[in-house]
Design an enzyme around this catalytic site. Structure first.
Site, PDB file in Angstrom:
ATOM      1  N   ASP A  68      21.898  21.720  32.785  1.00 11.07           N
ATOM      2  CA  ASP A  68      21.482  20.390  33.224  1.00 11.07           C
ATOM      3  C   ASP A  68      21.917  19.324  32.209  1.00 11.07           C
ATOM      4  O   ASP A  68      21.797  19.530  31.001  1.00 11.07           O
ATOM      5  CB  ASP A  68      19.953  20.380  33.356  1.00 11.07           C
ATOM      6  N   GLU A 102      26.675  20.689  34.275  1.00  5.55           N
ATOM      7  CA  GLU A 102      26.528  19.441  35.019  1.00  5.55           C
ATOM      8  C   GLU A 102      27.069  18.345  34.105  1.00  5.55           C
ATOM      9  O   GLU A 102      26.387  17.867  33.203  1.00  5.55           O
ATOM     10  CB  GLU A 102      25.057  19.160  35.359  1.00  5.55           C
TER      11      GLU A 102
HETATM   12  C1  NOJ Z   1      20.056  16.270  36.414  1.00  7.77           C
HETATM   13  C2  NOJ Z   1      19.273  16.907  37.529  1.00  7.77           C
HETATM   14  O1  NOJ Z   1      20.164  17.315  38.534  1.00  7.77           O
HETATM   15  C3  NOJ Z   1      18.282  15.874  37.995  1.00  7.77           C
HETATM   16  O2  NOJ Z   1      17.640  16.273  39.176  1.00  7.77           O
HETATM   17  C4  NOJ Z   1      17.298  15.637  36.886  1.00  7.77           C
HETATM   18  O3  NOJ Z   1      16.407  14.608  37.265  1.00  7.77           O
HETATM   19  C5  NOJ Z   1      18.014  15.218  35.598  1.00  7.77           C
HETATM   20  N1  NOJ Z   1      19.185  16.015  35.301  1.00  7.77           N
HETATM   21  C6  NOJ Z   1      17.071  15.351  34.420  1.00  7.77           C
HETATM   22  O4  NOJ Z   1      16.808  16.704  34.169  1.00  7.77           O
END
Ligand code: NOJ
Length: 542
Positions: A204, A258
């Site tokens: 993430d 990500e």
């Molecule tokens: C990216 C995640 O996909 C999202 O849903 C989240 O709110 C943020 N990172 C913080 O963890």
């Protein structure tokens, strides 16, 4: 030649947002037993792996991206034994599991943060986070001018007067990655899940983890280089260490980032051979439905990946962005194409037609592909959720100026003619009870249920099933290379082997199909060897 165990290079990976997938215990919230009860559906769909959005113990201040215990399952979802069972049962059906790792921040209910609050200013417990005194005569101003991605200041003051940093909600304190214990703990968490059979992790906010310890103000105007909290060079050491952990397993585990970075060269650094294996391609997701721009995005994606030898990924949707059919049903809205912007006129029939074509396009491109639950059903964004059910901190921290992301997180419709459409069932398997799903589903979703679409040969669900089946059978698809074939400007046409091509017409008039032996699959009915507007086809070449 790539190794046989590099399954992730060409996989079709399905994102499960557990809370909204299937509810087996009748409390209105999805759970692991619900996923287990639908594993056959996922196997028949033809996906190779499941990525689970965080399923850990969490106060759910950000849908579970606020983790209180990285080794425990949220009691609403089940328990660790069920997670292990799910991982094993999925594997029996040939489906691997990817878990979501959230390294940038923890929950404010994580024991480390609670201890940091108790221990007070100057304590070693506070060193694992970013605590600082405030500015101004009595410290009542935040330590710097950073903003939360969910709106408002990125700092919250605690009763003893210090402030802590949170780049997201106040309930998500940022961890200090300069601290050796933070690094060690996460490596242990990786091992914990790899030992339980996870085939990989999704990382993430992967480009945001490391901060400049001086925590300087952000200048107005152009972003500074290096940036104090975004894409810093030190971050790569973290992933090099993680790669060693992943490679210490047989078969090696996959690291999927990500990484939201517009610069393809900076993006590719995360994919060097000793770092992450793949990362989501958000340039493709945010690209409007325009042949020229898509061609450019596809080409630059492949060019950026080529020198590092990593496969590209193709993503059209996830739990953070406007659902595909709604997006494609709108006139172009610029770079923020994927962002939530309710109230813009939407032609859902057009969006659906384009989403069908986009499905064939993305499944034909070289590399791995991601599907977000409900994308295979063509669910639209739900843009009229009652304000009192909205849970997303993005909505609340902006006082509703940002509609938030709950509209793409509405529970799946499985069957039947009324809500909750089989999403919620009692443990005994009795028909739907009076319990509402945690977010209400539109009544029109009766036409989009799995049951309904399974019975309709022309449904989007059956198009995905057929395409995924062909993707497995067709040697040229998945990982590999592609070659652009000559076409009109509003058409995308490329081959994946001497005998396979994909063609998509994004223009407003029908075009002749290129010379072919057979149409393997098309997203709409073809007439007179022509490809109608907003249609894609897979062709067997002579
Ligand atoms: C990216 C995640 O996909 C999202 O849903 C989240 O709110 C943020 N990172 C913080 O963890």
């Amino acid at each position: 030649m790539h190794r046989l165990d590099e399954w992730w290079r060409g996989a079709a990976i399905y994102q499960v947002y557990v809370r909204s997938f299937a509810d087996a215990n009748g409390d209105g919230v999805g759970d692991l037993a619900g996923v287990r009860s639908r594993l056959r559906y996922l196997a028949e769909l033809g996906v190779d792996a499941l990525w689970f959005s965080p399923w850990y113990a969490s106060p759910m201040a950000d849908g579970g991206y606020d983790v209180a215990d990285y080794r425990a399952i949220h009691p609403h979802f089940g328990d660790l034994a069920q997670a292990e069972q799910l991982i094993a049962e999925a594997l029996d059906l040939g489906i691997r599991t990817i878990v979501d790792i959230v390294p940038n921040h923890a929950s404010d209910q994580h024991p480390w943060f609670r201890r940091a609050l108790e221990a007070g200013p100057g304590s070693p417990e506070r060193e694992r986070f970013w605590f600082r005194p405030g500015r101004g005569p009595d410290g009542h101003l935040p330590p710097n001018n950073w903003q939360s991605q969910f709106g408002g200041a990125a700092w919250t003051r605690v009763p003893d007067g210090e402030w802590y940093l949170h780049r997201f909600a106040a309930a998500q304190p940022d961890l200090n990655w300069q601290h050796p214990e933070v690094r060690r703990e996460h490596e242990e968490v990786l091992r914990f899940w790899f030992d339980r059979g996870a085939a990989g992790v999704r990382v993430d906010s992967a480009a945001e983890v490391v901060k400049d310890p001086a925590l300087p103000d952000l200048p107005s105007g152009r972003a500074p280089d290096p940036h104090p909290y975004f894409d810093r060079d030190e971050i790569h050491d973290v992933y090099r260490d993680w790669r060693k952990v992943a490679e210490s397993y047989t078969p090696p585990r996959a690291l999927i980032g990500e990484v939201w970075l517009p610069d393809p060269e900076r993006f590719a650094r995360y994919l060097r051979p000793d770092e992450l294996h793949t990362a989501f391609n958000f340039g493709f997701l945010t690209c409007p439905w325009d042949a020229g721009r898509l061609r450019e995005t596809i080409s630059s994606t492949l060019a950026a990946h080529q020198p590092v030898g990593a496969p590209a990924t193709w993503v059209l949707a996830n739990h953070d962005v406007t659902r595909t059919v709604t997006r494609y049903g709108r006139a172009e809205t610029g770079f923020d194409f994927a962002a939530k912007a309710h109230g813009i006129p939407t032609d859902l029939a057009l969006g659906r037609r384009r989403a069908r074509a986009a499905a064939l396009l993305s499944l034909a491109l070289p590399g791995s592909v991601y599907l977000y639950q409900g994308e295979e059903l063509g669910l639209p964004e739900v843009e009229d959720l009652p304000v009192d059910v909205i849970d997303d901190p993005m909505f609340h921290r902006t006082a509703g100026a940002d509609p938030g992301r709950d509209g793409c997180r509405v529970p799946l419709p499985w069957g039947g003619g009324t809500a909750p459409f089989g999403f919620t069932s009692t443990a005994a398997g009795a028909p739907d009870t009076a319990v509402d799903a945690w977010l209400p589903q539109p009544s029109q979703w009766s036409e989009l249920t799995v049951e309904r679409q399974s019975a309709d040969p022309a449904s989007l669900l059956n198009l995905y099933r057929a395409a995924l089946r062909l993707r497995h059978a067709e040697p040229g698809l998945g990982d590999g290379t592609m070659t652009w074939l000559p076409s009109a400007p509003q058409v995308l046409c490329f081959s994946r082997s001497a005998t396979f091509a994909c063609v998509a017409n994004l223009g407003g008039v029908p075009v002749d199909l290129p010379v072919h032996r057979e149409v393997l699959l098309s997203s709409a009915v073809l007439m007179d060897h022509q490809l109608p507007p907003d249609t894609a086809a897979w062709l067997r070449l002579p």
